[in-house]
Design a protein around this motif. Structure first.
Motif, short mmCIF file in Angstrom:
data_model
loop_
_atom_site.label_atom_id
_atom_site.label_comp_id
_atom_site.label_asym_id
_atom_site.label_seq_id
_atom_site.Cartn_x
_atom_site.Cartn_y
_atom_site.Cartn_z
N SER A 125 40.22 40.86 48.10
CA SER A 125 40.04 39.46 47.72
C SER A 125 41.41 38.80 47.64
CB SER A 125 39.35 39.39 46.36
OG SER A 125 39.56 38.11 45.79
N THR A 126 41.51 37.62 48.20
CA THR A 126 42.81 36.95 48.17
C THR A 126 42.81 35.73 47.25
OG1 THR A 126 42.22 35.69 50.13
CG2 THR A 126 43.47 37.70 50.49
N SER A 127 41.72 35.53 46.53
CA SER A 127 41.69 34.42 45.56
C SER A 127 40.58 34.66 44.54
CB SER A 127 41.41 33.10 46.28
OG SER A 127 40.10 33.12 46.80
N GLU A 128 40.70 33.94 43.43
CA GLU A 128 39.67 33.98 42.40
C GLU A 128 38.31 33.58 43.00
OE1 GLU A 128 40.88 31.61 39.05
OE2 GLU A 128 38.88 31.69 38.17
N GLN A 129 38.33 32.58 43.88
CA GLN A 129 37.09 32.09 44.49
C GLN A 129 36.43 33.18 45.34
OE1 GLN A 129 40.03 30.44 44.45
NE2 GLN A 129 39.41 28.84 43.03
N ALA A 172 42.63 41.89 35.82
CA ALA A 172 42.45 42.29 37.21
C ALA A 172 41.35 41.47 37.90
CB ALA A 172 42.12 43.78 37.30
N GLY A 173 40.41 40.93 37.12
CA GLY A 173 39.36 40.10 37.72
C GLY A 173 37.94 40.55 37.45
N ASP A 198 53.12 42.59 44.59
CA ASP A 198 53.83 41.46 45.20
C ASP A 198 52.95 40.36 45.79
OD1 ASP A 198 56.21 42.76 44.54
OD2 ASP A 198 56.17 43.89 46.42
N ILE A 199 51.64 40.49 45.69
CA ILE A 199 50.78 39.40 46.18
C ILE A 199 49.91 38.94 45.01
CG2 ILE A 199 49.27 38.57 48.03
CD1 ILE A 199 49.97 41.10 49.59
N GLU A 200 50.36 37.87 44.36
CA GLU A 200 49.82 37.47 43.08
C GLU A 200 48.30 37.27 43.06
OE1 GLU A 200 50.66 34.02 39.92
OE2 GLU A 200 52.30 34.43 41.30
N GLN A 201 47.78 36.61 44.06
CA GLN A 201 46.36 36.25 44.06
C GLN A 201 45.48 37.32 44.72
OE1 GLN A 201 45.26 32.91 42.95
NE2 GLN A 201 47.26 33.15 42.01
N SER A 202 46.06 38.43 45.05
CA SER A 202 45.31 39.42 45.82
C SER A 202 44.83 40.57 44.93
CB SER A 202 46.22 39.95 46.93
OG SER A 202 45.45 40.44 47.97
N ARG A 203 43.63 41.02 45.19
CA ARG A 203 43.07 42.14 44.44
C ARG A 203 42.34 43.08 45.39
NH1 ARG A 203 45.51 39.36 41.24
NH2 ARG A 203 44.85 38.70 39.18
N GLU A 204 42.49 44.36 45.15
CA GLU A 204 41.67 45.34 45.86
C GLU A 204 40.48 45.66 44.97
OE1 GLU A 204 44.64 48.06 48.56
OE2 GLU A 204 43.46 49.01 46.96
N VAL A 205 39.31 45.60 45.54
CA VAL A 205 38.09 45.86 44.77
C VAL A 205 37.42 47.08 45.40
CG1 VAL A 205 35.93 44.90 43.92
CG2 VAL A 205 37.87 43.37 44.38
N ARG A 206 37.61 48.21 44.74
CA ARG A 206 37.03 49.44 45.30
C ARG A 206 35.62 49.63 44.74
NH1 ARG A 206 37.99 54.32 47.71
NH2 ARG A 206 36.86 56.01 46.72
N ALA A 207 34.67 49.71 45.64
CA ALA A 207 33.26 49.84 45.23
C ALA A 207 32.78 51.26 45.52
CB ALA A 207 32.41 48.84 45.99
N GLU A 246 26.98 41.82 54.50
CA GLU A 246 27.24 40.39 54.27
C GLU A 246 28.72 40.07 54.14
OE1 GLU A 246 24.88 39.09 50.97
OE2 GLU A 246 23.06 39.96 51.82
N MET A 247 29.48 41.04 53.69
CA MET A 247 30.90 40.76 53.37
C MET A 247 31.83 41.56 54.28
SD MET A 247 30.50 38.70 50.77
CE MET A 247 32.06 38.57 49.91
N LYS A 248 31.39 41.90 55.47
CA LYS A 248 32.17 42.86 56.25
C LYS A 248 33.57 42.38 56.60
CE LYS A 248 29.70 41.97 60.61
NZ LYS A 248 28.80 40.94 60.06
N ASP A 249 33.77 41.07 56.61
CA ASP A 249 35.11 40.55 56.92
C ASP A 249 36.12 40.85 55.82
OD1 ASP A 249 34.00 39.62 59.17
OD2 ASP A 249 33.84 37.53 58.52
N PHE A 250 35.61 41.18 54.61
CA PHE A 250 36.51 41.43 53.49
C PHE A 250 36.61 42.91 53.13
CE2 PHE A 250 34.60 37.24 52.78
CZ PHE A 250 35.76 36.48 52.84
N ALA A 251 35.97 43.75 53.92
CA ALA A 251 35.85 45.15 53.50
C ALA A 251 36.40 46.13 54.51
CB ALA A 251 34.38 45.47 53.25
#
Ligand SMILES: Nc1ncnc2c1ncn2[C@@H]1O[C@H](COP(=O)(O)OP(=O)(O)OP(=O)(O)O)[C@@H](O)[C@H]1O
Ligand SMILES: [Mg+2]
Length: 164
Positions: free
Chosen positions: A8-12, A39-40, A130-139, A156-161
């Motif tokens: 994820s590259t943003s809160e949104q 972390a979010g 070093d990337i403030e708005q970025s988070r790795e979300v391991r499922a 549905e989210m394959k572009d982010f995974a």
């Protein structure tokens, strides 16, 4: 067990990932969240709430272990950050929430892991250096219900995974 990592590259974007999860949820689902402060995790749960059709997600500052929200299904949002002993969670009547008619989303779940079911969907959120708005979300999904849910989410989210 099935697992993958979303980036994820943003809160949104984290909120949107949560919304997709909320839409896919069914009664009795258990979602555990772990990761450092800020972390979010709550952001992801807010998304889950909106995916479940919760119209008003109000976050009261007072310390409570469980917040209940009414949507298409009930959402039981728990946060175990401040527990001092696992008995506090047992005293909550956690079994009724876990096997009830709603969805449980549990932050700092690792603090009471002995009381939580083996089969669940687990999200671990991590800062990306070093990337403030970025988070790795391991499922990770354990159990056929959750493996199915994660497969659907990935479609549905394959572009982010990415698989790992
Ligand atoms: N990609 C991102 N996803 C989620 N939040 C992000 C992201 N980038 C920046 N943020 C910011 O990080 C913070 C996440 O806060 P949040 O309350 O969701 O964390 P948390 O993991 O629940 O923390 P806590 O352990 O204190 O409960 C927010 O201030 C949000 O704006
Ligand atoms: Mg939180």
């Amino acid at each position: 067990m099935t697992s993958c990592t979303f980036v994820s590259t943003s809160e949104q974007q984290t909120d949107s990932l949560g919304r997709h999860i909320g839409v896919l949820c069914q009664a009795g689902d258990v979602i555990l969240l772990s990761g450092e402060l800020g972390a979010g995790k709550t952001c992801l749960v807010q998304g889950i709430a909106s995916g479940l059709g919760v119209s008003e997600y109000t976050f009261s500052p007072s310390f409570v272990l469980v917040r209940e929200y009414r949507g298409r299904l009930m959402l039981y949002h728990m946060d175990f950050y401040r527990i001092e002993a696992i008995e506090e969670v047992a005293d909550l009547g956690i079994e009724e929430y876990l096997h009830g008619d709603g969805v449980c989303a549990i932050e700092w779940a690792d603090r009471a892991i002995a009381l939580l079911p083996d089969q669940c969907l687990h999200f671990e959120l991590r800062y990306v250096p070093d990337i403030e708005q970025s988070r790795e979300v391991r499922a990770s999904a354990r159990g056929s219900r959750y493996e199915y849910l994660l497969q659907r989410l990935l479609t549905e989210m394959k572009d982010f995974a990415r698989w790992n």
